[in-house]
Structures are given as C-alpha cells and as structure tokens.
Design a protein around this motif. Sequence first.
Motif, PDB file in Angstrom:
ATOM      1  N   ASP A   1       0.831  -1.206   0.000  1.00 24.77           N
ATOM      2  CA  ASP A   1       0.000   0.000   0.000  1.00 24.77           C
ATOM      3  C   ASP A   1       0.862   1.250   0.000  1.00 24.77           C
ATOM      4  OD1 ASP A   1      -2.313  -1.404  -0.019  1.00 24.77           O
ATOM      5  OD2 ASP A   1      -2.789  -1.135   2.107  1.00 24.77           O
ATOM      6  N   THR A   2       1.866   1.252   0.851  1.00 26.53           N
ATOM      7  CA  THR A   2       2.708   2.433   0.979  1.00 26.53           C
ATOM      8  C   THR A   2       3.493   2.705  -0.304  1.00 26.53           C
ATOM      9  OG1 THR A   2       2.942   1.899   3.328  1.00 26.53           O
ATOM     10  CG2 THR A   2       4.446   3.544   2.419  1.00 26.53           C
ATOM     11  N   ALA A   3       4.018   1.635  -0.901  1.00 26.57           N
ATOM     12  CA  ALA A   3       4.763   1.800  -2.157  1.00 26.57           C
ATOM     13  C   ALA A   3       3.857   2.392  -3.227  1.00 26.57           C
ATOM     14  CB  ALA A   3       5.319   0.454  -2.613  1.00 26.57           C
ATOM     15  N   ARG A   4       2.623   1.906  -3.309  1.00 26.66           N
ATOM     16  CA  ARG A   4       1.688   2.427  -4.305  1.00 26.66           C
ATOM     17  C   ARG A   4       1.410   3.909  -4.081  1.00 26.66           C
ATOM     18  NH1 ARG A   4      -0.631  -2.962  -4.759  1.00 26.66           N
ATOM     19  NH2 ARG A   4      -1.680  -2.741  -2.751  1.00 26.66           N
ATOM     20  N   LEU A   5       1.296   4.296  -2.799  1.00 29.78           N
ATOM     21  CA  LEU A   5       1.011   5.704  -2.514  1.00 29.78           C
ATOM     22  C   LEU A   5       2.207   6.593  -2.836  1.00 29.78           C
ATOM     23  CD1 LEU A   5      -1.138   5.483   0.737  1.00 29.78           C
ATOM     24  CD2 LEU A   5      -1.867   6.163  -1.558  1.00 29.78           C
ATOM     25  N   ILE A   6       3.408   6.075  -2.580  1.00 29.08           N
ATOM     26  CA  ILE A   6       4.603   6.857  -2.915  1.00 29.08           C
ATOM     27  C   ILE A   6       4.671   7.054  -4.424  1.00 29.08           C
ATOM     28  CG2 ILE A   6       7.124   6.769  -3.002  1.00 29.08           C
ATOM     29  CD1 ILE A   6       7.055   5.437  -0.235  1.00 29.08           C
ATOM     30  N   LEU A   7       4.402   5.978  -5.177  1.00 32.32           N
ATOM     31  CA  LEU A   7       4.373   6.098  -6.634  1.00 32.32           C
ATOM     32  C   LEU A   7       3.301   7.091  -7.078  1.00 32.32           C
ATOM     33  CD1 LEU A   7       5.111   5.356  -9.471  1.00 32.32           C
ATOM     34  CD2 LEU A   7       3.790   3.247  -9.269  1.00 32.32           C
ATOM     35  N   ALA A   8       2.135   7.022  -6.428  1.00 31.14           N
ATOM     36  CA  ALA A   8       1.055   7.949  -6.764  1.00 31.14           C
ATOM     37  C   ALA A   8       1.504   9.390  -6.544  1.00 31.14           C
ATOM     38  CB  ALA A   8      -0.180   7.652  -5.918  1.00 31.14           C
ATOM     39  N   MET A   9       2.222   9.623  -5.444  1.00 26.73           N
ATOM     40  CA  MET A   9       2.687  10.980  -5.156  1.00 26.73           C
ATOM     41  C   MET A   9       3.639  11.470  -6.238  1.00 26.73           C
ATOM     42  SD  MET A   9       3.294  11.572  -1.111  1.00 26.73           S
ATOM     43  CE  MET A   9       4.491  12.885  -1.042  1.00 26.73           C
ATOM     44  N   ILE A  10       4.549  10.585  -6.650  1.00 23.18           N
ATOM     45  CA  ILE A  10       5.482  10.957  -7.707  1.00 23.18           C
ATOM     46  C   ILE A  10       4.719  11.282  -8.996  1.00 23.18           C
ATOM     47  CG2 ILE A  10       7.363  10.133  -9.177  1.00 23.18           C
ATOM     48  CD1 ILE A  10       8.326   8.425  -6.857  1.00 23.18           C
ATOM     49  N   GLN A  11       3.777  10.414  -9.323  1.00 23.73           N
ATOM     50  CA  GLN A  11       2.998  10.637 -10.534  1.00 23.73           C
ATOM     51  C   GLN A  11       2.273  11.971 -10.517  1.00 23.73           C
ATOM     52  OE1 GLN A  11       0.279   7.471 -11.391  1.00 23.73           O
ATOM     53  NE2 GLN A  11       1.910   5.971 -11.702  1.00 23.73           N
ATOM     54  N   GLY A  12       1.583  12.223  -9.407  1.00 19.72           N
ATOM     55  CA  GLY A  12       0.844  13.475  -9.299  1.00 19.72           C
ATOM     56  C   GLY A  12       1.764  14.678  -9.367  1.00 19.72           C
ATOM     57  N   LEU A  13       2.903  14.540  -8.700  1.00 17.99           N
ATOM     58  CA  LEU A  13       3.880  15.627  -8.708  1.00 17.99           C
ATOM     59  C   LEU A  13       4.380  15.900 -10.121  1.00 17.99           C
ATOM     60  CD1 LEU A  13       5.853  17.541  -7.264  1.00 17.99           C
ATOM     61  CD2 LEU A  13       7.365  15.585  -6.901  1.00 17.99           C
ATOM     62  N   VAL A  14       4.735  14.833 -10.821  1.00 18.73           N
ATOM     63  CA  VAL A  14       5.242  14.973 -12.186  1.00 18.73           C
ATOM     64  C   VAL A  14       4.166  15.553 -13.098  1.00 18.73           C
ATOM     65  CG1 VAL A  14       6.012  13.675 -14.201  1.00 18.73           C
ATOM     66  CG2 VAL A  14       6.991  13.185 -11.966  1.00 18.73           C
ATOM     67  N   MET A  15       2.926  15.175 -12.843  1.00 16.40           N
ATOM     68  CA  MET A  15       1.849  15.713 -13.665  1.00 16.40           C
ATOM     69  C   MET A  15       1.689  17.210 -13.469  1.00 16.40           C
ATOM     70  SD  MET A  15      -1.977  14.358 -13.873  1.00 16.40           S
ATOM     71  CE  MET A  15      -1.249  12.759 -13.732  1.00 16.40           C
ATOM     72  N   ARG A  16       1.799  17.630 -12.209  1.00 17.52           N
ATOM     73  CA  ARG A  16       1.702  19.069 -11.940  1.00 17.52           C
ATOM     74  C   ARG A  16       2.838  19.802 -12.656  1.00 17.52           C
ATOM     75  NH1 ARG A  16       3.582  22.481  -7.668  1.00 17.52           N
ATOM     76  NH2 ARG A  16       4.218  20.703  -6.415  1.00 17.52           N
TER      77      ARG A  16
END
Lengths: 196, 196
Positions: A153-168
């Motif tokens: 779960d935590t790994a997925r959320l960290i990846l999600a954060m990176i994705q969202g950050l990169v999208m911004r």
Amino acid sequence: MRKTGEQRREEIVQAVIHLAAENDGGQITAQAIAERVGIAQPTVFRHFKTRDRILQAVIEWIARHLLGVVGSVAAGSGPADERLRQLLEQQLRFISKHRGLPRLLFSERLHQENTQLKGAVSRIMDAYTNTVAGLLREGIDDGVFRADLDADDTARLILAMIQGLVMRWSIHEFHFELPNEAETMWRLLEPALLNR
Amino acid sequence: MRKTGEQRREEIVQAVIHLAAENDGGQITAQAIAERVGIAQPTVFRHFKTRDRILQAVIEWIARHLLGVVGSVAAGSGPADERLRQLLEQQLRFISKHRGLPRLLFSERLHQENTQLKGAVSRIMDAYTNTVAGLLREGIDDGVFRADLDADDTARLILAMIQGLVMRWSIHEFHFELPNEAETMWRLLEPALLNR
DNA sequence: ATAGTAAGCAAGTAGTTACTCACTTATGAC
DNA sequence: GTCATAAGTGAGTAACTACTTGCTTACTAT
C-alpha cells in the motif's frame, strides 16, 4: 541508404520522446517524426510497420531506462531510508531530463489509441511498486521503518505521489525544478515511515 | 426544435463526460457526441461554435462540481483532521461516480489541443490546493496538526497523491473501489500530519 | 565487377475529423 | 393566424491521418 535500420529506429524513438516534450500543441504524427529525424514520411514506415509499433518501442525504451534508475538505487548499499530518499531524488532527476516521459506514459490519448500500451504502462508501474515495496520491507525488517506499515500500500502511494507531482510539473510546463521536490516529499514521508 | 439550447448544451456536456469514461477506445468526436445525444452531427455545432468550446464547458462543469464537494466539506464543522479525512473520502467517492473526470482533466490530449484548457485545469488545481492548505492551517493553529508543516507544500502533495491514485484507478480500468483507498491514504498521512 | 539487400523517396489512397451551407420545421409571442 | 426565431437536418468540404506502391540508390559480400 545513409544509416542502418537499428540507428534509424533509435532515432525515431528519440524523436517521439522529444516531440512529446514540446508543448506547442504539436502532435506525434508520422510526418512530425519524419521531419525531426530528417527523412521522408514513408521512410518511417520502412523501419516500423505501424505507428503502434513505434509507440511500443518508445514505451520499451522508457521502461528500460526508468526501471534501470530505480533498480540500481534500490539495490545499493546503506540504510533503507537513505536509499529510498536517493531513489526519489534520482528518479525525479531522471524524469526532469526527459520531459517527454510523463506525457507519454500518462496520456490517456496514448491509452485510448492502443490498449496494449495500457498493459505495458501497468507493468512498469507494477515493477516500480514492487521495487519500492521491497525496499520498504528491508527497512521494516531492519527496524528503520515502522513495523505497522503495509509495504505494498505504501509503495503504491509513494508512486502515486510521484505521478501526481510529475503531472503538476508537466501541466505547469516544467516551470519548477522537479528534483528539488524530492526534499519536500521526504519531509512529509519521513515522519510517516520512520520508526519513532 | 425539440429542446432548448440550454438543455442541449447540458446534454452535450454530459455526453462528453460519459464518452470519456468509456475505455473502448472511442474518441470524443462530434460524431460520437451527436450519436449519444441523439441529434445529427451538425446540430452539435449549432450549440457550440467549436469543439474547444465544448471542452471548455465540460471543464467548467467539472470545476464547479469538484470544487463544490471540496468546499462544502472543508467549510464544515468539527476538528480539522476529521474534516480532512472526510474530504479525502468524499472526493474519491465523487470521482468514482464520474469516471470520465480524470480522463478529461489529466489527458494530455486535451492540453495539447487547447492551451486555454491547460490554464483552466491549473486553476482548478490551485483552488483545490488553497482549500486544503486552509484546512491544514486551521489544524495547525488548533494544535491538531504538526506546527512544522508547510501548509502549501503539504496540500500540493496530498493533491498529487489523489491524482496519482486516481490515475492508477483509471489505468486499471476502475477495477478497484476508489473510496476504500481513502482509508489507506489516511493511514499514511495520519502520522505525517498529526501532532504527536 | 556485380548481384543482392536494405534504405530512401515522390506520389498517391482511403478514412476520419471539425466545421459549413442551404434549407426545413417546430415553437412561442402577438 | 402569422411570423420571427432558433433547433434541426442532409450533403457537402478541406485538412489531416496512417499507410501503400513502385521505383531508385547506396552499401556489402562474394
């Protein structure tokens, strides 16, 4: 007959990545690729049977390089928290040097056009998640990270954060320094992950 | 002359949102919109001068409803941490009922085709960030959240996490229950945000 | 030298797209 | 009733797309 097929294929892949980075509304068409490489439009199809094959090759290139960065940092030595921090920074640094990557990986356009690519992106994300989850498990076992963390779960959320950050970063047309954000991310993550 | 222009415009906006939710590779073309609404293709352009105007109206609809959810939860009563938790859940619940939203907001297709829309998406993200940051500041002032948090940075990262999560959900073709992820997110965020 | 192979191109094709035009028809105000 | 207005349509059109075809030309192995 200037260059070999392999050279041209690599040039075409790079052309697509560069085209994706340009935000002037230019589409990734056979014509645009040809102009960038410096060949005629039909010559593109001499090297790749279809446009889908081109995109497939591009995704493979991205997968190879993106996962290469993650893998090498994760497999390094030192405490798990330090490696995770390094992973974030190196990852953001790599992406910031290849602005086309997020626009290719996360564009729904691409996914709508080619369902196979959606699977490829899924597989990259899974491999990424697994690597990070492994690093988290190491840290949990060593007592560096909190024992009650769910590594997946935590790994997925960290990846999600990176994705969202990169999208911004992509939506804001790369107007801030992406690698700097690694520290901001870590400031939030540290108390969430570290034991004590 | 069956319906008024306003009714048709609303129908067209809804048609676009529904089309975006379908993962069968169908494009959002004037033809597809017309078929869905049940009118002829040229009639679409009777109600919107250009395709860009349609997308603009769609983004406005999304902005109104998405920010409506955030705003009403954030402005509620109760401790800030509870409101933030509620915000995450309500937000994910709303998005899960409108599968087309992420594919519209985050599709590079849209951004490449129309730079104005990019600005609109930026503005939605800013408004969202500001609301969350305000909630965080309240919590910091009340001593619920850690005093050393940077409200803006943290709000941006929370938004990034939601974005990345929603993107994974979209890429995996909505095959998991999005609102359930609110709890997973909160488990990671709680120790990062709460005082003590 | 020469023959085979593979890279290159000009010109074309079929399909799709957003958008236009000329015209018809329903509706509501008076 | 009639008449202005606005919704609706069928039949286009120009631009762009991925991809094909037939032919030429450069490089390599023998």
